[in-house]
Scaffold this motif. Structure first.
Motif, short mmCIF file in Angstrom:
data_model
loop_
_atom_site.label_atom_id
_atom_site.label_comp_id
_atom_site.label_asym_id
_atom_site.label_seq_id
_atom_site.Cartn_x
_atom_site.Cartn_y
_atom_site.Cartn_z
N ALA A 75 12.92 -5.41 4.72
CA ALA A 75 11.96 -6.18 5.51
C ALA A 75 10.65 -5.40 5.68
CB ALA A 75 12.55 -6.54 6.86
N ARG A 76 10.76 -4.12 5.97
CA ARG A 76 9.58 -3.27 6.15
C ARG A 76 8.78 -3.19 4.85
NH1 ARG A 76 11.88 1.58 7.67
NH2 ARG A 76 12.12 0.80 9.77
N ASP A 77 9.45 -3.06 3.71
CA ASP A 77 8.75 -2.95 2.44
C ASP A 77 8.11 -4.28 2.03
OD1 ASP A 77 8.03 -1.15 0.23
OD2 ASP A 77 9.14 -2.60 -0.98
N VAL A 78 8.82 -5.38 2.25
CA VAL A 78 8.24 -6.70 1.95
C VAL A 78 7.01 -6.93 2.81
CG1 VAL A 78 8.62 -9.19 2.15
CG2 VAL A 78 10.37 -7.75 1.09
N PHE A 79 7.08 -6.55 4.08
CA PHE A 79 5.92 -6.69 4.97
C PHE A 79 4.76 -5.83 4.47
CE2 PHE A 79 3.45 -5.28 8.66
CZ PHE A 79 3.00 -6.51 9.12
N ARG A 80 5.04 -4.58 4.07
CA ARG A 80 4.01 -3.68 3.57
C ARG A 80 3.33 -4.27 2.34
NH1 ARG A 80 3.61 -0.88 -0.68
NH2 ARG A 80 5.78 -1.17 -1.27
N ARG A 81 4.13 -4.79 1.40
CA ARG A 81 3.60 -5.37 0.18
C ARG A 81 2.77 -6.61 0.48
NH1 ARG A 81 8.64 -6.21 -3.61
NH2 ARG A 81 7.05 -6.99 -5.04
N ALA A 82 3.26 -7.47 1.37
CA ALA A 82 2.53 -8.70 1.72
C ALA A 82 1.21 -8.35 2.40
CB ALA A 82 3.39 -9.58 2.63
N LYS A 83 1.22 -7.37 3.26
CA LYS A 83 0.00 -6.95 3.94
C LYS A 83 -1.02 -6.41 2.93
CE LYS A 83 -1.59 -3.94 7.64
NZ LYS A 83 -1.21 -2.88 8.59
N ALA A 84 -0.57 -5.59 1.99
CA ALA A 84 -1.46 -5.04 0.96
C ALA A 84 -2.04 -6.16 0.10
CB ALA A 84 -0.72 -4.02 0.11
N LEU A 85 -1.22 -7.14 -0.26
CA LEU A 85 -1.70 -8.27 -1.06
C LEU A 85 -2.71 -9.11 -0.28
CD1 LEU A 85 1.61 -9.32 -2.83
CD2 LEU A 85 -0.46 -8.44 -3.95
N ALA A 86 -2.44 -9.35 1.00
CA ALA A 86 -3.35 -10.13 1.83
C ALA A 86 -4.69 -9.40 1.96
CB ALA A 86 -2.73 -10.38 3.20
N GLU A 87 -4.64 -8.08 2.14
CA GLU A 87 -5.89 -7.30 2.24
C GLU A 87 -6.65 -7.34 0.93
OE1 GLU A 87 -4.51 -3.47 3.54
OE2 GLU A 87 -4.28 -4.13 5.62
N ARG A 88 -5.93 -7.24 -0.19
CA ARG A 88 -6.58 -7.32 -1.51
C ARG A 88 -7.24 -8.68 -1.70
NH1 ARG A 88 -2.91 -8.26 -6.41
NH2 ARG A 88 -3.14 -10.31 -5.50
N ASP A 89 -6.51 -9.75 -1.33
CA ASP A 89 -7.05 -11.10 -1.46
C ASP A 89 -8.27 -11.30 -0.57
OD1 ASP A 89 -5.00 -11.55 -3.23
OD2 ASP A 89 -3.87 -12.91 -1.90
N ALA A 90 -8.23 -10.73 0.63
CA ALA A 90 -9.37 -10.87 1.56
C ALA A 90 -10.59 -10.14 1.01
CB ALA A 90 -9.01 -10.32 2.93
N LYS A 91 -10.39 -8.97 0.40
CA LYS A 91 -11.51 -8.23 -0.21
C LYS A 91 -12.08 -9.02 -1.36
CE LYS A 91 -10.09 -3.57 0.97
NZ LYS A 91 -9.55 -2.30 0.45
N GLY A 92 -11.21 -9.65 -2.15
CA GLY A 92 -11.67 -10.46 -3.28
C GLY A 92 -12.47 -11.67 -2.81
N ALA A 93 -12.06 -12.26 -1.69
CA ALA A 93 -12.77 -13.41 -1.13
C ALA A 93 -14.13 -12.99 -0.60
CB ALA A 93 -11.95 -14.07 -0.03
N ASP A 94 -14.23 -11.76 -0.09
CA ASP A 94 -15.50 -11.25 0.43
C ASP A 94 -16.52 -11.08 -0.68
OD1 ASP A 94 -14.46 -11.18 2.96
OD2 ASP A 94 -14.05 -9.02 2.96
N ARG A 95 -16.05 -10.77 -1.91
CA ARG A 95 -16.95 -10.56 -3.04
C ARG A 95 -17.47 -11.87 -3.61
NH1 ARG A 95 -13.40 -7.19 -6.72
NH2 ARG A 95 -11.94 -7.03 -5.04
N ASP A 96 -16.76 -12.96 -3.38
CA ASP A 96 -17.16 -14.26 -3.95
C ASP A 96 -18.38 -14.83 -3.26
OD1 ASP A 96 -15.10 -14.06 -5.73
OD2 ASP A 96 -13.71 -15.27 -4.51
#
Length: 143
Positions: A122-143
């Motif tokens: 659960a902790r690792d899935v949460f960590r991965r999901a958080k990292a992906l969400a942050e990556r997606d948010a950074k990508g949205a900021d560049r658009d």
């Protein structure tokens, strides 16, 4: 007069994440996590940018810019879901850690992590999901 070394001014071969890529590396990954089997590395002078750039060639001749590839397979939402579904399908958290239910706990990578196996998953899935969400948010900021 000191002799100039051949490597002065040669940029290091780096991937999209800024990792130096050893020129003996034979497998890289595109942004979707697909494997690229590297046949050859080349440093070329780009007329577009005016600077030298590294590129790689696959065995089929297709060429990729090294700066767009990854040394480590990037995580994706689909991979997170597939990992969870594989674990749920087998009804065993062992599969999340790359071992099967018959593997002794002492041989599982999870044994090195404090906490129970389900909590570690659960902790690792949460960590991965958080990292992906942050990556997606950074990508949205560049658009």
């Amino acid at each position: 007069m000191e002799e100039k070394k051949w490597y002065e001014g040669v940029p290091a071969p780096v991937d999209a994440d800024g990792n130096v890529v050893p020129l003996t590396t034979r497998t890289l990954y595109d942004g979707d996590g697909h494997e690229i089997s590297v046949m050859e590395y080349a440093l070329i002078y780009s007329e577009h940018t005016g600077v030298p750039v590294w590129r790689v060639r696959r065995s089929d001749g297709m060429i990729f810019m090294l700066s767009l590839l990854h040394l480590a397979r990037p995580d994706t939402w689909e991979r997170v879901e597939a990992d969870i579904m594989a674990m749920a399908h087998e009804d065993c958290v062992c599969y999340y850690f790359g071992v099967d239910a018959d593997t002794p706990c002492s041989a599982c990578p999870s044994v090195k992590i404090k906490g129970s196996c389900p909590v570690n998953v659960a902790r690792d899935v949460f960590r991965r999901a958080k990292a992906l969400a942050e990556r997606d948010a950074k990508g949205a900021d560049r658009d």
